[in-house]
Design a protein around this motif. Sequence first.
Motif, PDB file in Angstrom:
ATOM      1  N   ALA A 131       0.820  -1.209   0.000  1.00  0.00           N
ATOM      2  CA  ALA A 131       0.000   0.000   0.000  1.00  0.00           C
ATOM      3  C   ALA A 131       0.854   1.258   0.000  1.00  0.00           C
ATOM      4  N   GLY A 132       0.422   2.234  -0.761  1.00  0.00           N
ATOM      5  CA  GLY A 132       1.069   3.538  -0.765  1.00  0.00           C
ATOM      6  C   GLY A 132       2.357   3.621  -1.549  1.00  0.00           C
ATOM      7  N   ARG A 133       2.760   2.556  -2.198  1.00  0.00           N
ATOM      8  CA  ARG A 133       4.039   2.553  -2.924  1.00  0.00           C
ATOM      9  C   ARG A 133       3.841   2.354  -4.427  1.00  0.00           C
ATOM     10  N   GLU A 134       2.613   2.486  -4.917  1.00  0.00           N
ATOM     11  CA  GLU A 134       2.327   2.183  -6.315  1.00  0.00           C
ATOM     12  C   GLU A 134       3.121   3.073  -7.271  1.00  0.00           C
ATOM     13  N   GLY A 135       3.217   4.357  -6.952  1.00  0.00           N
ATOM     14  CA  GLY A 135       3.942   5.269  -7.827  1.00  0.00           C
ATOM     15  C   GLY A 135       5.414   4.917  -7.925  1.00  0.00           C
ATOM     16  N   ILE A 136       6.006   4.601  -6.781  1.00  0.00           N
ATOM     17  CA  ILE A 136       7.421   4.211  -6.759  1.00  0.00           C
ATOM     18  C   ILE A 136       7.624   2.919  -7.550  1.00  0.00           C
ATOM     19  N   ILE A 137       6.745   1.961  -7.339  1.00  0.00           N
ATOM     20  CA  ILE A 137       6.860   0.688  -8.050  1.00  0.00           C
ATOM     21  C   ILE A 137       6.740   0.891  -9.555  1.00  0.00           C
ATOM     22  N   ASP A 138       5.780   1.702  -9.980  1.00  0.00           N
ATOM     23  CA  ASP A 138       5.620   1.969 -11.414  1.00  0.00           C
ATOM     24  C   ASP A 138       6.889   2.571 -12.005  1.00  0.00           C
ATOM     25  N   ASP A 139       7.490   3.524 -11.288  1.00  0.00           N
ATOM     26  CA  ASP A 139       8.731   4.146 -11.776  1.00  0.00           C
ATOM     27  C   ASP A 139       9.837   3.114 -11.970  1.00  0.00           C
ATOM     28  N   LEU A 140       9.988   2.220 -10.991  1.00  0.00           N
ATOM     29  CA  LEU A 140      11.080   1.246 -11.062  1.00  0.00           C
ATOM     30  C   LEU A 140      10.821   0.142 -12.069  1.00  0.00           C
ATOM     31  N   LEU A 141       9.564  -0.260 -12.235  1.00  0.00           N
ATOM     32  CA  LEU A 141       9.263  -1.264 -13.255  1.00  0.00           C
ATOM     33  C   LEU A 141       9.487  -0.690 -14.649  1.00  0.00           C
ATOM     34  N   THR A 142       9.172   0.575 -14.818  1.00  0.00           N
ATOM     35  CA  THR A 142       9.466   1.244 -16.095  1.00  0.00           C
ATOM     36  C   THR A 142      10.963   1.276 -16.345  1.00  0.00           C
ATOM     37  N   THR A 143      11.731   1.504 -15.291  1.00  0.00           N
ATOM     38  CA  THR A 143      13.195   1.509 -15.416  1.00  0.00           C
ATOM     39  C   THR A 143      13.711   0.139 -15.824  1.00  0.00           C
TER      40      THR A 143
END
Length: 371
Positions: free
Chosen positions: A25-37
């Motif tokens: 929870a609350g980390r979706e934006g961070i996860i999206d950034d790193l998966l894109t990387t």
Amino acid sequence: MKDTEMQLQSNPFTPVFGKVPLYLAGREGIIDDLLTTLDNPDNSPDRCTMFVGARGSGKTALITYLAQEARARGWIASNVTATKGMLEDILQQAIAASSHLIDNASSVHLASVSVAALGSVGFTRDQAAPANWRTRMNSLLDQLAKTGTGLLITVDEVDPSLDEMISLVTTYQHFVREDRRVVLLMAGLPHRISALLSGESTSFLRRAARKSLGPIPSYEVEEAFRSTVMDGGKRIDEDALQTAVERIDGFPFMLQLVGYRSWNASHDEGVISIDHVRQGVGLAQEELESRVFDATLSELSQADIEFLLAMSQDEGKTLQANLKTRLAKSPSHVSIYKKRLLEAGVIDEPVRGKLVFALPGFKDYLIKTMG
């Protein structure tokens, strides 16, 4: 669901160090950034990222999850904690994880490559003087590049006093300059990350991505808690859910602790009630104090504690200007210790000049322990 079936349901909450919960929870934006990387690493500003947060903020679980996702995307992942021997551990993990590409993973020096449909890498023992870590890593990366395979390195519990920590980050700078397919993720307490950034030989890290793992918004705590309970095969009463959300106060570790203890308190019942949550909250608070707060308090100086006790006099936010009078100290003293406690992740400054405790329940714990 029958009672006998309900008894077989495992507790779905995970208050275990580093274990990935069902919902981050609350980390979706961070996860999206790193998966894109991971999908497009070459020019990503997140290819070197530092995760910063207090104990219990979910740093280890996050980098563990990202390593799992990297492997699912065909990356090799080496996961280490910042301790002596970490460099060799990174290399050996990478070699072991490349077993589907490497013919002889027990060897230590890359010697030949045969590229077929998937590619294979051959190793042999080098009888000459042993190469240094950077050279050995370059040999491995050269061969992984033949098959288009990237390497993810994760480092938990960053320790700026460790020579190998400095060696890693300085060598990583060369990996980037040489356009190697390597992503570096590091996680640590705020004051340790700050110390790493202040080093002369690691100053380039100031341009790396820095992700602060702060409190989770209440609506995301609510959704994660409810969804975890439902995925486990139970339901939760609405008043019980709201009580849990209030006491969790956005803290990831507390979310798992309250959930775990509340679930157990409900035994084989199909619904978690407010009584179950109240029991769970009491047990979770005791564990939070022994597993997180005690360690945090032990790292504080007497002046840090005096600063926090002065803050504890307020019900809500503390005006920085008021601390000068309460402490009978100069403005510079207040500024110095505010900075120390911000970097330690103990307090937060949501509005300039207004301070709050960053860890839920730490204020009451401090008063009980030191007041």
